[in-house]
Design an enzyme around this catalytic site. Structure first.
Site, PDB file in Angstrom:
ATOM      1  CD  GLU A 164      -1.397  -2.521   1.541  1.00 16.16           C
ATOM      2  OE1 GLU A 164      -0.248  -2.570   2.038  1.00 16.16           O
ATOM      3  OE2 GLU A 164      -2.078  -3.541   1.317  1.00 16.16           O
ATOM      4  CG  PHE A 168      -4.954  -3.231   4.455  1.00 12.58           C
ATOM      5  CD1 PHE A 168      -4.487  -3.682   5.678  1.00 12.58           C
ATOM      6  CD2 PHE A 168      -5.795  -4.056   3.725  1.00 12.58           C
ATOM      7  CE1 PHE A 168      -4.855  -4.918   6.166  1.00 12.58           C
ATOM      8  CE2 PHE A 168      -6.165  -5.299   4.203  1.00 12.58           C
ATOM      9  CZ  PHE A 168      -5.697  -5.736   5.428  1.00 12.58           C
ATOM     10  CG  ASP A 211     -11.860 -11.098   6.839  1.00 10.98           C
ATOM     11  OD1 ASP A 211     -11.941 -12.337   6.881  1.00 10.98           O
ATOM     12  OD2 ASP A 211     -11.641 -10.471   5.784  1.00 10.98           O
ATOM     13  NE  ARG A 227     -17.139  -9.155   2.871  1.00 14.40           N
ATOM     14  CZ  ARG A 227     -17.667 -10.191   3.528  1.00 14.40           C
ATOM     15  NH1 ARG A 227     -18.229 -10.018   4.697  1.00 14.40           N
ATOM     16  NH2 ARG A 227     -17.624 -11.395   3.002  1.00 14.40           N
TER      17      ARG A 227
HETATM   18  C1  LIG Z   1      -1.312  -4.931   4.591  1.00 15.31           C
HETATM   19  C2  LIG Z   1      -2.276  -5.835   3.939  1.00 15.31           C
HETATM   20  N1  LIG Z   1      -2.683  -5.583   2.684  1.00 15.31           N
HETATM   21  C3  LIG Z   1      -3.599  -6.379   2.092  1.00 15.31           C
HETATM   22  C4  LIG Z   1      -4.120  -7.436   2.761  1.00 15.31           C
HETATM   23  C5  LIG Z   1      -5.194  -8.298   2.110  1.00 15.31           C
HETATM   24  N2  LIG Z   1      -4.726  -9.651   1.866  1.00 15.31           N
HETATM   25  C6  LIG Z   1      -5.054 -10.683   2.670  1.00 15.31           C
HETATM   26  S1  LIG Z   1      -4.309 -12.101   2.217  1.00 15.31           S
HETATM   27  C7  LIG Z   1      -3.566 -11.356   0.893  1.00 15.31           C
HETATM   28  C8  LIG Z   1      -2.668 -12.123  -0.018  1.00 15.31           C
HETATM   29  C9  LIG Z   1      -1.564 -12.767   0.726  1.00 15.31           C
HETATM   30  O1  LIG Z   1      -0.855 -13.634  -0.103  1.00 15.31           O
HETATM   31  P1  LIG Z   1       0.141 -14.670   0.533  1.00 15.31           P
HETATM   32  O2  LIG Z   1       0.992 -13.969   1.523  1.00 15.31           O
HETATM   33  O3  LIG Z   1       0.825 -15.346  -0.577  1.00 15.31           O
HETATM   34  O4  LIG Z   1      -0.798 -15.642   1.342  1.00 15.31           O
HETATM   35  P2  LIG Z   1      -1.346 -17.072   0.888  1.00 15.31           P
HETATM   36  O5  LIG Z   1      -1.550 -17.049  -0.580  1.00 15.31           O
HETATM   37  O6  LIG Z   1      -0.300 -18.045   1.281  1.00 15.31           O
HETATM   38  O7  LIG Z   1      -2.614 -17.275   1.657  1.00 15.31           O
HETATM   39  C10 LIG Z   1      -3.903 -10.005   0.841  1.00 15.31           C
HETATM   40  C11 LIG Z   1      -3.418  -9.066  -0.163  1.00 15.31           C
HETATM   41  C12 LIG Z   1      -3.675  -7.663   4.068  1.00 15.31           C
HETATM   42  N3  LIG Z   1      -4.144  -8.668   4.811  1.00 15.31           N
HETATM   43  N4  LIG Z   1      -2.755  -6.863   4.639  1.00 15.31           N
END
Ligand SMILES: Cc1ncc(C[n+]2csc(CCOP(=O)(O)OP(=O)(O)O)c2C)c(N)n1
Lengths: 322, 286
Positions: free
Chosen positions: A66, A91, A125, A175
């Site tokens: 972000e 975020f 969440d 949402r």
């Molecule tokens: C700071 C932040 N930005 C965005 C999100 C939204 N978000 C939740 S999970 C995710 C993707 C994470 O990917 P990864 O770390 O590869 O997790 P996995 O695929 O293993 O579940 C995002 C962008 C968040 N939780 N925190």
């Protein structure tokens, strides 16, 4: 002034305010606006990826980053583009407040921050995902316009209106699917309260998903012979101080209702206006300075007292203090 | 007895634990009709190795044992694998599992510190876990812990590595010489919006970590014995922070999730899908 919920129009299906974003972007691009939209790995939820369909060169995702996104947005804006940057309200501003502060607000960049999933209505969440403090952060930045739509129609109007000027905006979307308040359409004016009901005993000032229950609260109060004015205060900043002052003079009691901490949001802005110009008893319906938690969003609204019943009770308390 | 590792399960027992963890993951997300099964299934062997492979020294009867190893979930949305593992390890009753994500439950959607006991850090905002671990490691050093006490294992997502804070933490861990830290990368190649290689490339991620002064191991993240061995090696190293890069599949163990990881980042299976998932987990297909 717009008449809400006119019987002559069929009630459209409930829709989330965030659902307005993707289609509005496409509309703006088709109308020839020089826009660029950015996302940070939440584009399916913000709807920003809809722009990629018809205008692929106008949309970038930067991954879950972000802070990077916000400074990129500022750089793009410095080249004359109108930039929309989207993420969840926890975020953005949560993960990138300083970038917003220095690069967007202090440089007065033409960036529209589309903060989806605001408030506790995010639901299951839980606390880390529920923005209860974003309005406090964003209204504290000089020059930032801060708006919260009450339905998808108003959200569309705001997102499109934002493209007409070159200032930074923070647009907080949600949402859950909500009933449509503006069934006849919405002409959105920045900084202008929209009076949805008139009344002389108390004024109920609401924003976001609290507008619809506040209208219901006014109906309940009317049955008890209490005339409640209802203002949709969709612009938290710049606040329509005239509407607040007039409400204080004409009705003598105020209630603010919002899906935000009672500290730092709509209620705080209204209280500041009242204290400076026309002190009047005021009550708040909002989150009483505690974090959110997991649960179905409707159960959370009950748990945190964000209901029509709470607004009715607050109105009676305010009137009793006149 | 709080001063040694729980006895390590043998190879067959580890495979059995993985099955039980996977079962809880799909049941939990089915009950809640939300939550994150994909990135929990990919991390199943990691958690099984940590808690049942004799890697992390901890005591379910004394979660606050000062010299315990700490397991930190930085990608804080993958709560199902954490709750499944902690319940199996005896931190709380498996009866709690169906309450996942309901109003008033201990089992919140994203990790919340000490809720239930055994959860070391609140999260859900990506990118913070490694920095927290740097603080814990500095603290353990100041407390005068013996070299092999108070190790810190941090499970990170590959999408999560988009966040710049990770790289600040990686830089500071080697700068401060914090050998107690072992990062475990769940390298499943998917994030929220889809394939990481399309969204934001992080490769060559091992080389990047190495360039920041960390020891790097690569391992098949679904070979639980190999994961355990790599973690034990990392645990024993006292020269530099370590990372174990686990090659994994998002949704592993449930065919329709593994074949469509982008569709199973954050939602629960239907009744029919649950039945199929349980069958496949039982059969050990993947
Ligand atoms: C700071 C932040 N930005 C965005 C999100 C939204 N978000 C939740 S999970 C995710 C993707 C994470 O990917 P990864 O770390 O590869 O997790 P996995 O695929 O293993 O579940 C995002 C962008 C968040 N939780 N925190």
């Amino acid at each position: 002034m717009t008449t809400a919920r006119a019987a002559a129009f069929p009630q459209p299906p409930p829709a989330a305010t965030r659902e307005a974003y993707g289609p509005a972007l496409v509309k703006l691009a088709e109308a020839g606006h020089d826009i660029v939209a950015l996302d940070a790995d939440l584009s399916a939820s913000t709807g920003g990826n809809k722009l990629a369909g018809s205008f692929p060169d106008r949309w970038f995702t930067v991954g879950a980053a972000e802070a990077n996104m916000i400074s990129i947005a500022a750089g793009l804006a410095s080249t004359g583009k109108t930039v929309y940057a989207a993420s969840f309200a926890v975020f953005m501003p949560g993960h990138c407040f300083d970038q917003i502060r220095v690069h967007i607000a202090q440089q007065r960049m033409n960036v529209k921050l589309i903060a989806s999933h605001g408030g506790i209505s995010v639901g299951e969440d839980g606390a880390s995902a529920q923005a209860i403090e974003d309005l406090a952060l964003m209204t504290s930045l000089p020059g930032m316009n801060v708006v919260v739509p009450c339905d998808s129609v108003e959200a569309d109007a705001m997102i499109c209106r934002a493209a007409e000027d070159v200032e930074p905006w923070y647009i907080r979307l949600g949402r859950p699917k909500l009933p449509v308040v503006y069934t006849e359409g919405r002409h959105f004016e920045l900084g202008a309260a929209d009076q949805l009901r008139d009344g002389n005993d108390v004024t109920l000032i609401a924003c976001g998903l609290m507008v619809e229950p506040t209208i219901r609260a006014a109906d309940v109060l009317a049955q008890e012979g209490i005339g409640a004015r209802v203002l949709n205060m969709a612009t938290i900043k710049p606040l329509d101080e005239q509407a607040v002052i007039q409400a204080a003079h004409e009705t003598g009691a105020i209630v603010c209702a919002e899906e935000h901490n009672v500290i730092g949001g709509l209620g705080s802005a209204v209280a500041r206006t009242l204290a400076r110009h026309c002190p009047a008893p005021m009550e708040q319906v909002g989150i009483e300075d505690r974090f959110g938690q997991s649960g179905p969003w409707t159960a959370l609204l009950q748990e945190y007292g964000l209901t029509a019943e709470s607004v009715v009770a607050a109105a009676k308390r305010a009137i009793a203090r006149k | 007895m709080t001063t040694s590792a729980a006895p390590a399960a043998d190879a067959e027992a580890l495979l059995d634990v993985c099955k039980r963890i996977r079962r809880h993951i799909v049941e939990m997300t089915h009950a809640a009709q939300s939550g994150h099964p994909g990135g929990s299934l990919s991390a199943t062997e990691i958690f099984a190795a940590l808690y049942f492979g004799g890697v992390a020294r901890h005591d379910p009867a004394d979660p606050q044992w000062e010299r315990r190893d700490r397991v930190i979930l930085s990608k804080g949305h993958a709560t199902p694998v954490v709750y499944a593992t902690l319940a199996e390890a005896g931190y709380f009753s498996t009866d709690l599992i169906p309450t996942f994500r309901s109003l008033g439950t201990e089992l919140q959607g994203h990790v919340v510190r000490n809720k239930p006991p055994g959860v070391e850090m609140s999260g859900g905002a990506l990118g913070m876990g490694l920095s927290f671990a740097v603080g814990v490691a500095l603290g353990h050093q100041l407390s005068g812990f013996a070299e092999d006490e108070g190790q810190i294992f941090v499970v990170v997502g590959d999408g999560e590595l988009n966040e710049g804070q990770n790289w600040e933490a990686i830089m500071s861990a080697s700068h401060f010489g914090l050998h107690r830290i072992t990062a475990i990368l769940d390298r499943n190649h998917f994030q929220n919006d889809g394939a990481g290689d399309e969204i934001m490339r992080i490769d060559p991620v091992g080389d990047k970590w190495a360039a920041f002064g960390w020891g790097v191991q690569h391992v098949d993240g679904h070979d639980v014995a190999a994961v355990r061995d790599a973690l034990l090696t990392a645990r024993a190293r006292a020269d530099a922070p370590q990372v174990v890069i686990c090659k994994t599949v998002k949704g592993r163990g449930v065919s329709f999730m593994a074949e469509n990881p982008a569709g199973w980042h954050g939602k629960g299976p239907s009744d029919d899908q649950l039945a199929q998932a349980l069958d496949e987990i039982e059969a050990g297909l993947s």
